[in-house]
Scaffold this motif. Structure first.
Motif, mmCIF file in Angstrom:
data_model
loop_
_atom_site.group_PDB
_atom_site.id
_atom_site.type_symbol
_atom_site.label_atom_id
_atom_site.label_comp_id
_atom_site.label_asym_id
_atom_site.label_seq_id
_atom_site.Cartn_x
_atom_site.Cartn_y
_atom_site.Cartn_z
ATOM 1 N N GLY A 1 -2.458 4.093 -3.289
ATOM 2 C CA GLY A 1 -3.864 3.811 -3.020
ATOM 3 C C GLY A 1 -4.634 4.992 -2.471
ATOM 4 N N GLY A 2 -4.018 6.185 -2.486
ATOM 5 C CA GLY A 2 -4.705 7.366 -1.987
ATOM 6 C C GLY A 2 -4.669 7.463 -0.476
ATOM 7 N N MET A 3 -5.318 8.478 0.055
ATOM 8 C CA MET A 3 -5.255 8.760 1.485
ATOM 9 C C MET A 3 -6.609 8.636 2.165
ATOM 10 N N ALA A 4 -7.528 7.865 1.598
ATOM 11 C CA ALA A 4 -8.835 7.667 2.222
ATOM 12 C C ALA A 4 -8.671 7.006 3.587
ATOM 13 N N GLY A 5 -9.528 7.383 4.515
ATOM 14 C CA GLY A 5 -9.492 6.794 5.844
ATOM 15 C C GLY A 5 -10.026 5.372 5.860
ATOM 16 N N LEU A 6 -9.817 4.693 6.964
ATOM 17 C CA LEU A 6 -10.210 3.294 7.092
ATOM 18 C C LEU A 6 -11.695 3.087 6.812
ATOM 19 N N PHE A 7 -12.521 4.032 7.226
ATOM 20 C CA PHE A 7 -13.966 3.856 7.109
ATOM 21 C C PHE A 7 -14.518 4.375 5.787
ATOM 22 N N ASP A 8 -13.651 4.923 4.954
ATOM 23 C CA ASP A 8 -14.077 5.469 3.672
ATOM 24 C C ASP A 8 -13.516 4.699 2.480
ATOM 25 N N GLN A 9 -12.507 3.870 2.713
ATOM 26 C CA GLN A 9 -11.876 3.155 1.611
ATOM 27 C C GLN A 9 -12.744 1.982 1.173
ATOM 28 N N THR A 10 -12.877 1.813 -0.137
ATOM 29 C CA THR A 10 -13.667 0.694 -0.636
ATOM 30 C C THR A 10 -12.862 -0.599 -0.582
ATOM 31 N N ALA A 11 -13.575 -1.704 -0.543
ATOM 32 C CA ALA A 11 -12.906 -3.006 -0.546
ATOM 33 C C ALA A 11 -12.122 -3.200 -1.834
ATOM 34 N N GLU A 12 -12.644 -2.671 -2.938
ATOM 35 C CA GLU A 12 -11.972 -2.805 -4.224
ATOM 36 C C GLU A 12 -10.640 -2.060 -4.238
ATOM 37 N N ASP A 13 -10.633 -0.842 -3.693
ATOM 38 C CA ASP A 13 -9.392 -0.062 -3.639
ATOM 39 C C ASP A 13 -8.377 -0.718 -2.701
ATOM 40 N N PHE A 14 -8.860 -1.226 -1.562
ATOM 41 C CA PHE A 14 -7.975 -1.899 -0.609
ATOM 42 C C PHE A 14 -7.309 -3.102 -1.277
ATOM 43 N N ALA A 15 -8.095 -3.899 -1.982
ATOM 44 C CA ALA A 15 -7.566 -5.088 -2.648
ATOM 45 C C ALA A 15 -6.589 -4.718 -3.749
ATOM 46 N N ALA A 16 -6.850 -3.616 -4.460
ATOM 47 C CA ALA A 16 -5.958 -3.197 -5.538
ATOM 48 C C ALA A 16 -4.583 -2.830 -5.011
ATOM 49 N N VAL A 17 -4.540 -2.187 -3.838
ATOM 50 C CA VAL A 17 -3.253 -1.830 -3.245
ATOM 51 C C VAL A 17 -2.491 -3.083 -2.820
ATOM 52 N N LEU A 18 -3.176 -4.006 -2.174
ATOM 53 C CA LEU A 18 -2.519 -5.248 -1.766
ATOM 54 C C LEU A 18 -2.031 -6.042 -2.972
ATOM 55 N N ARG A 19 -2.771 -5.982 -4.057
ATOM 56 C CA ARG A 19 -2.370 -6.722 -5.255
ATOM 57 C C ARG A 19 -0.998 -6.280 -5.745
ATOM 58 N N VAL A 20 -0.788 -4.994 -5.852
ATOM 59 C CA VAL A 20 0.496 -4.498 -6.359
ATOM 60 C C VAL A 20 1.582 -4.580 -5.294
ATOM 61 N N ASN A 21 1.281 -4.073 -4.111
ATOM 62 C CA ASN A 21 2.317 -3.904 -3.086
ATOM 63 C C ASN A 21 2.731 -5.186 -2.388
ATOM 64 N N LEU A 22 1.829 -6.151 -2.290
ATOM 65 C CA LEU A 22 2.142 -7.380 -1.556
ATOM 66 C C LEU A 22 2.169 -8.613 -2.452
ATOM 67 N N LEU A 23 1.195 -8.731 -3.335
ATOM 68 C CA LEU A 23 1.216 -9.857 -4.268
ATOM 69 C C LEU A 23 2.431 -9.768 -5.181
ATOM 70 N N GLY A 24 2.810 -8.560 -5.592
ATOM 71 C CA GLY A 24 3.968 -8.398 -6.468
ATOM 72 C C GLY A 24 5.247 -8.973 -5.876
ATOM 73 N N PRO A 25 5.642 -8.575 -4.661
ATOM 74 C CA PRO A 25 6.825 -9.178 -4.043
ATOM 75 C C PRO A 25 6.697 -10.691 -3.839
ATOM 76 N N PHE A 26 5.489 -11.146 -3.494
ATOM 77 C CA PHE A 26 5.285 -12.586 -3.354
ATOM 78 C C PHE A 26 5.604 -13.313 -4.658
ATOM 79 N N LEU A 27 5.116 -12.782 -5.775
ATOM 80 C CA LEU A 27 5.360 -13.423 -7.063
ATOM 81 C C LEU A 27 6.842 -13.401 -7.421
#
Length: 274
Positions: free
Chosen positions: A101-127
């Motif tokens: 998901g890149g190295m953007a800081g907390l105040f620079d990361q978009t909501a879309e990028d944040f959600a994309a990382v959670l989708r792969v990294n967390l939703l994937g193991p859940f599934l």
């Protein structure tokens, strides 16, 4: 089969599904599972996953490559069903697919990028757990290993979205281990430190370009980065009968990095350099 007089292979004839198997830790784990006798289904959205299966077949193993999305429920459900149909049973799953998901800081990361990382990294193991867990429980045995990270154990080892997603994986395996209690199914996480993979290559390439390669991994007690094979060996342990009394755990394989807090001063709000 193992040679006469040699130790039996730990996964002889067992069906194993590995996600994120096209490169890095996933590929290393798929090769090691096969070397220990497993019949491997290697899944990745990168078509390069075929090379992993080909390498196993070239060594006399049994493997099938599947180009699919580890964070898509239809794809994961289909892969689990296909593995059971092909192998007769699914004995272990290594839910490894992930992105940085890149190295953007907390105040620079978009909501879309944040959600994309959670989708792969967390939703994937859940599934993987959702669709493989009940099938394993019905048979009374099985093991699921998920890739977390030292970044999920404490701050300072990854970007905000990546760290949050990996902390979620640690919590997910703890919850899953309890919800599968009494079924014979074990659930654990492996937490790698700095390892050169496709996801982290930019860090290594940048250090080499600056002549700083010798500093890679210098914050760990072993003073070096890890190798994909070293993480894969820990995964095989957690998935094997050798770990029969281990569940709900997050095993750090990081050269001792997480045994201390080797991080600099906190950044000011809005500061983005990591």
């Amino acid at each position: 089969m193992s040679a006469a007089g040699s130790a039996p292979r730990r996964f002889e004839g067992r069906g194993v599904l590995v996600t994120g198997a096209a490169s890095g830790i996933g590929r290393a784990a798929a090769l090691l599972f096969a070397a220990e006798g497993a019949r491997v289904m290697a899944l990745d959205r990168d078509a390069g996953v075929a090379a992993t299966a080909d390498a196993i077949l070239a060594r006399g193993g049994d493997a099938e490559a599947v180009v699919a999305d580890a964070a898509s429920e239809p794809d994961v459900r289909g892969a689990v069903e296909a593995a059971e149909a092909k192998f007769g049973a699914l004995d272990a799953v290594f839910a490894n697919a992930g992105i940085s998901g890149g190295m953007a800081g907390l105040f620079d990361q978009t909501a879309e990028d944040f959600a994309a990382v959670l989708r792969v990294n967390l939703l994937g193991p859940f599934l993987a757990l959702k669709h493989a867990g009940p099938r394993m429980a019905a048979r009374g045995r099985g093991a699921v290993v998920c890739t977390a990270s030292v970044a999920g154990l404490r701050a300072g080892a990854g970007g905000p979205a990546y760290s949050a997603s990996k902390a979620g994986v640690v919590s997910l395996v703890q919850v899953a281990a309890q919800q599968l209690a009494g079924t014979g199914v074990r659930v654990n996480a492996v937490c790698p430190g700095l390892v050169e993979t496709g996801m982290t290559r930019f860090v290594f390439d940048g250090a080499r370009e600056r002549g700083k390669e010798h500093k890679l991994g210098s914050l760990s007690a072993l003073r070096r980065p890890g190798l994909p094979d070293e993480i894969a060996r820990a995964v095989l342990f957690l998935a094997s009968d050798e770990a029969s009394y281990v569940t709900g755990q997050a095993l750090a394989v990081d050269g001792g990095l997480s045994a201390q807090h080797p991080f600099g001063r906190p950044r000011e709000p809005g500061q983005t350099t990591m």
